[in-house]
Scaffold this motif. Structure first.
Motif, PDB file in Angstrom:
ATOM      1  N   LEU A  30       6.009  43.744  41.297  1.00  0.00           N
ATOM      2  CA  LEU A  30       5.440  45.083  41.430  1.00  0.00           C
ATOM      3  C   LEU A  30       6.183  46.072  40.525  1.00  0.00           C
ATOM      4  N   ARG A  31       7.486  45.912  40.413  1.00  0.00           N
ATOM      5  CA  ARG A  31       8.250  46.779  39.494  1.00  0.00           C
ATOM      6  C   ARG A  31       7.769  46.618  38.058  1.00  0.00           C
ATOM      7  N   PHE A  32       7.504  45.378  37.662  1.00  0.00           N
ATOM      8  CA  PHE A  32       6.983  45.144  36.311  1.00  0.00           C
ATOM      9  C   PHE A  32       5.643  45.856  36.129  1.00  0.00           C
ATOM     10  N   ALA A  33       4.771  45.750  37.117  1.00  0.00           N
ATOM     11  CA  ALA A  33       3.468  46.403  37.031  1.00  0.00           C
ATOM     12  C   ALA A  33       3.594  47.921  37.002  1.00  0.00           C
ATOM     13  N   ARG A  34       4.678  48.441  37.591  1.00  0.00           N
ATOM     14  CA  ARG A  34       4.905  49.895  37.630  1.00  0.00           C
ATOM     15  C   ARG A  34       5.765  50.357  36.455  1.00  0.00           C
ATOM     16  N   HIS A  35       6.087  49.460  35.539  1.00  0.00           N
ATOM     17  CA  HIS A  35       6.914  49.769  34.364  1.00  0.00           C
ATOM     18  C   HIS A  35       8.328  50.201  34.749  1.00  0.00           C
ATOM     19  N   ASP A  36       8.824  49.644  35.849  1.00  0.00           N
ATOM     20  CA  ASP A  36      10.189  49.908  36.288  1.00  0.00           C
ATOM     21  C   ASP A  36      11.100  48.891  35.611  1.00  0.00           C
ATOM     22  N   ASP A  37      12.107  49.373  34.911  1.00  0.00           N
ATOM     23  CA  ASP A  37      12.940  48.518  34.065  1.00  0.00           C
ATOM     24  C   ASP A  37      13.999  47.795  34.889  1.00  0.00           C
ATOM     25  N   LYS A  38      13.714  46.549  35.272  1.00  0.00           N
ATOM     26  CA  LYS A  38      14.682  45.740  36.015  1.00  0.00           C
ATOM     27  C   LYS A  38      14.512  44.274  35.640  1.00  0.00           C
ATOM     28  N   PRO A  39      15.591  43.608  35.208  1.00  0.00           N
ATOM     29  CA  PRO A  39      15.484  42.194  34.860  1.00  0.00           C
ATOM     30  C   PRO A  39      15.355  41.333  36.107  1.00  0.00           C
ATOM     31  N   PHE A  40      14.675  40.200  35.988  1.00  0.00           N
ATOM     32  CA  PHE A  40      14.608  39.276  37.118  1.00  0.00           C
ATOM     33  C   PHE A  40      14.203  37.891  36.636  1.00  0.00           C
ATOM     34  N   ARG A  41      14.370  36.945  37.534  1.00  0.00           N
ATOM     35  CA  ARG A  41      14.053  35.553  37.251  1.00  0.00           C
ATOM     36  C   ARG A  41      13.856  34.832  38.588  1.00  0.00           C
ATOM     37  N   ARG A  59      11.754  37.756  33.216  1.00  0.00           N
ATOM     38  CA  ARG A  59      11.426  39.029  32.568  1.00  0.00           C
ATOM     39  C   ARG A  59      12.549  39.417  31.604  1.00  0.00           C
ATOM     40  N   PRO A  60      12.361  39.180  30.314  1.00  0.00           N
ATOM     41  CA  PRO A  60      13.404  39.519  29.342  1.00  0.00           C
ATOM     42  C   PRO A  60      13.236  40.891  28.716  1.00  0.00           C
ATOM     43  N   SER A  61      12.178  41.607  29.048  1.00  0.00           N
ATOM     44  CA  SER A  61      11.884  42.879  28.391  1.00  0.00           C
ATOM     45  C   SER A  61      11.106  43.780  29.328  1.00  0.00           C
ATOM     46  N   LEU A  62      11.178  45.066  29.057  1.00  0.00           N
ATOM     47  CA  LEU A  62      10.402  46.028  29.834  1.00  0.00           C
ATOM     48  C   LEU A  62       8.906  45.767  29.693  1.00  0.00           C
ATOM     49  N   ASP A  63       8.485  45.267  28.535  1.00  0.00           N
ATOM     50  CA  ASP A  63       7.070  45.212  28.197  1.00  0.00           C
ATOM     51  C   ASP A  63       6.397  43.873  28.445  1.00  0.00           C
ATOM     52  N   TYR A  64       7.146  42.829  28.760  1.00  0.00           N
ATOM     53  CA  TYR A  64       6.488  41.547  29.006  1.00  0.00           C
ATOM     54  C   TYR A  64       7.367  40.658  29.876  1.00  0.00           C
ATOM     55  N   LEU A  65       6.733  39.673  30.479  1.00  0.00           N
ATOM     56  CA  LEU A  65       7.481  38.628  31.179  1.00  0.00           C
ATOM     57  C   LEU A  65       6.992  37.273  30.683  1.00  0.00           C
ATOM     58  N   GLU A  66       7.818  36.268  30.910  1.00  0.00           N
ATOM     59  CA  GLU A  66       7.534  34.923  30.421  1.00  0.00           C
ATOM     60  C   GLU A  66       7.363  33.955  31.591  1.00  0.00           C
ATOM     61  N   ILE A  67       6.492  32.986  31.406  1.00  0.00           N
ATOM     62  CA  ILE A  67       6.373  31.863  32.329  1.00  0.00           C
ATOM     63  C   ILE A  67       6.851  30.637  31.574  1.00  0.00           C
ATOM     64  N   ARG A  68       7.854  29.973  32.113  1.00  0.00           N
ATOM     65  CA  ARG A  68       8.507  28.880  31.400  1.00  0.00           C
ATOM     66  C   ARG A  68       8.584  27.620  32.253  1.00  0.00           C
ATOM     67  N   LYS A  69       8.752  26.496  31.554  1.00  0.00           N
ATOM     68  CA  LYS A  69       9.071  25.261  32.247  1.00  0.00           C
ATOM     69  C   LYS A  69      10.430  25.431  32.923  1.00  0.00           C
ATOM     70  N   GLN A  70      10.635  24.769  34.042  1.00  0.00           N
ATOM     71  CA  GLN A  70      11.951  24.764  34.655  1.00  0.00           C
ATOM     72  C   GLN A  70      12.880  23.886  33.827  1.00  0.00           C
ATOM     73  N   HIS A  71      14.060  24.389  33.572  1.00  0.00           N
ATOM     74  CA  HIS A  71      15.018  23.654  32.744  1.00  0.00           C
ATOM     75  C   HIS A  71      15.752  22.617  33.589  1.00  0.00           C
ATOM     76  N   GLY A  72      15.843  21.388  33.066  1.00  0.00           N
ATOM     77  CA  GLY A  72      16.619  20.366  33.751  1.00  0.00           C
ATOM     78  C   GLY A  72      15.924  19.870  35.002  1.00  0.00           C
ATOM     79  N   ASP A  73      16.720  19.352  35.906  1.00  0.00           N
ATOM     80  CA  ASP A  73      16.192  18.724  37.118  1.00  0.00           C
ATOM     81  C   ASP A  73      16.263  19.699  38.283  1.00  0.00           C
ATOM     82  N   GLU A  74      15.364  20.692  38.276  1.00  0.00           N
ATOM     83  CA  GLU A  74      15.320  21.651  39.369  1.00  0.00           C
ATOM     84  C   GLU A  74      14.783  20.956  40.629  1.00  0.00           C
ATOM     85  N   SER A  75      15.300  21.343  41.778  1.00  0.00           N
ATOM     86  CA  SER A  75      14.824  20.749  43.027  1.00  0.00           C
ATOM     87  C   SER A  75      13.509  21.393  43.442  1.00  0.00           C
TER      88      SER A  75
END
Length: 478
Positions: A161-172, A388-404
């Motif tokens: 929701l913060r991303f949709a509101r243009h609130d600048d906060k990193p997350f993963r 989310r590496p930037s205020l303007d976009y977020l990424e969807i990525r493969k999980q790295h390694g052997d995530e449970s």
């Protein structure tokens, strides 16, 4: 492509009582910035899709909504308390601490001790979402999962929701498809990551002004799960609850005994060890359900320094959690909370007005959620990560390694089986979404920002999953 690079979080070992509340109270003496995701310690997987702010803007993208972007049909589903025991133990349904304000204010000590950012991960790192799922099936053995599109927590949904509101906060955070449901699961630097720089009285105040009742003695934190509709999607949301009002009697001041109060306040400053870690979750039956209308969120501030509450940060979370009551308590700078400076208020009208005033942001939020769900359902393994590496976009990525996985195998199967009573029919909402957005992408490659200046091979995955890539998950068809 530029990214944020966060430093590793460091902290002391230990656990403070009601440390789970620290996850919700880290900013009760003043707002703190969230730590940036550490992509050095926890590398990123290959890029699958990128969603820009423009992609979720209805005007710019030309998207249309199939349902109004408002929350409807909210109802309590289940709850549990984390217990202060040597093994990982929850009590279901549990109960929040009761609001028992002091009749005579007394000066409180400042917060001390260690507070974990995610109490569910700290207490049960193997499967932090399992306690919530177990609590649901414990309350309702016939619970149907067929209409649950998203299972999230206040943190993951709040970040989107913060991303949709243009609130600048990193997350993963990680995502996994189980049955028809996409699970959003928090991902901190480590399960035992601490909240740093805790100051003020955001923990000693609730210890003094709320009480764990006799049937839930030994509790650390209360977690609730509610169900509602938003933008045509079905949600389950887990969040931490600060307390509740006993509506069966007037909200008058109740004086705790001096011994009880001293013991509660002393407990806040004593660090304790986490339960012994294994894959076993103990489940007790106890406590009782309390209505959603009686629960509250709580913040403390310094009246001496005229610290005000930033309701633009609070109201979105009250909205997502559908918490109707809010308490803000002002102290004199030294830990004394005059009764007249403890404000107890019903926020239902303000929350409804916030929903009206933020119509455009909520529409972007709805589009964002649908795009994420679509990508996850198109993925061969249904296990990805949101970054989310930037205020303007977020990424969807493969999980790295052997995530449970987010749940153990037996519970994943139970969740899938609980959705099988509905006939296997095409997902009309999903089909109409793809048609309206013109999304017809080859399997294994998705990128909403087709004009991206990144022609990295990492951004394309033209292969089916393999054991070397993501680990066998049983979802591959070729």
């Amino acid at each position: 492509m530029s990214t944020w690079r966060g430093a590793s979080s460091s902290g002391r070992a230990g656990f403070a009582p009601r440390g789970g509340r620290g996850g919700g109270r880290s900013g009760r003496g003043g707002r703190q910035s969230a730590p940036q995701p550490d992509i050095v310690k926890h590398p990123l997987g290959n890029l699958v899709a990128k969603i820009t702010s423009k992609d979720i803007d209805l005007t710019a993208s030309g998207d249309t909504l199939s349902a109004t972007a408002v929350i409807t049909d909210c109802e309590y589903v289940a709850s549990y308390n984390w217990m202060n025991e040597s093994a990982s133990t929850i009590m279901a349904p549990g109960k929040p601490p009761l609001w028992t304000p002091l009749s005579v204010p007394r000066q409180l000590d400042e917060d001390s001790g260690d507070f974990y950012r995610d109490p569910n991960a700290a207490r049960f790192p193997s499967y932090p979402i399992e306690p919530a799922v177990q609590a649901i099936f414990r309350v309702d053995t016939a619970f149907s999962t067929s209409e649950i599109d998203v299972f999230a927590c206040g943190s993951t949904l709040g970040n989107l929701l913060r991303f949709a509101r243009h609130d600048d906060k990193p997350f993963r955070f990680t995502v996994e498809l189980i049955g028809n449901t996409v699970f959003f699961v928090r991902k901190e630097g480590s399960p035992t990551e601490l909240i740093t720089g805790v100051r003020g009285f955001g923990h000693t105040f609730p210890e003094a002004y709320t009480t764990w009742e006799s049937d839930v003695k030994g509790s650390e934190t209360h977690q609730r799960i509610v169900q509602y509709k938003f933008g045509g999607l079905g949600f389950l949301l887990r969040f931490e609850c600060d307390g509740y009002f006993n509506t069966a009697r007037p909200r008058k001041s109740i004086r705790k005994g001096d011994d009880d109060l001293a013991q509660a306040l002393k407990a806040v400053s004593v660090s304790q060890s986490l339960p012994k870690q294994n894959n076993t979750l103990n489940i007790k039956t106890g406590g009782s359900e309390v209505p959603q209308s009686s629960i509250f969120d709580l913040k403390t501030r310094s009246g001496k320094h005229a610290q005000s509450i930033d309701m633009e940060q609070i109201l979105p979370l009250l909205y997502l959690k559908q918490i109707p009551n809010f308490i803000v308590a002002y102290h004199n700078g030294a830990g004394l909370f005059p009764t007249k400076d403890i404000k107890v208020e019903n926020y239902e009208k303000k929350i409804r007005q916030w929903e009206i005033d933020n119509k455009s942001a909520l529409e972007r939020f709805s589009v964002l959620l649908r795009k994420i769900i679509e990508v996850v359902k198109m993925d061969e393994c249904g296990r990805l990560e949101i970054y989310r590496p930037s205020l303007d976009y977020l990424e969807i990525r493969k999980q790295h390694g052997d995530e449970s996985h987010v749940l153990p195998l037996s519970l994943r199967q139970e969740w899938e089986n609980a959705g099988l009573q509905v006939a296997d029919e095409p997902d009309s909402d999903q089909e109409s979404l793809q048609e309206s957005e013109g999304v017809h992408l080859p399997r294994g490659y998705y990128n909403y920002n087709l004009d991206s200046d990144s022609d990295d091979d990492d951004a394309k995955d033209f292969t089916a999953c393999s054991a070397d890539d993501c680990g066998y998950c049983g979802r591959c068809t070729y």
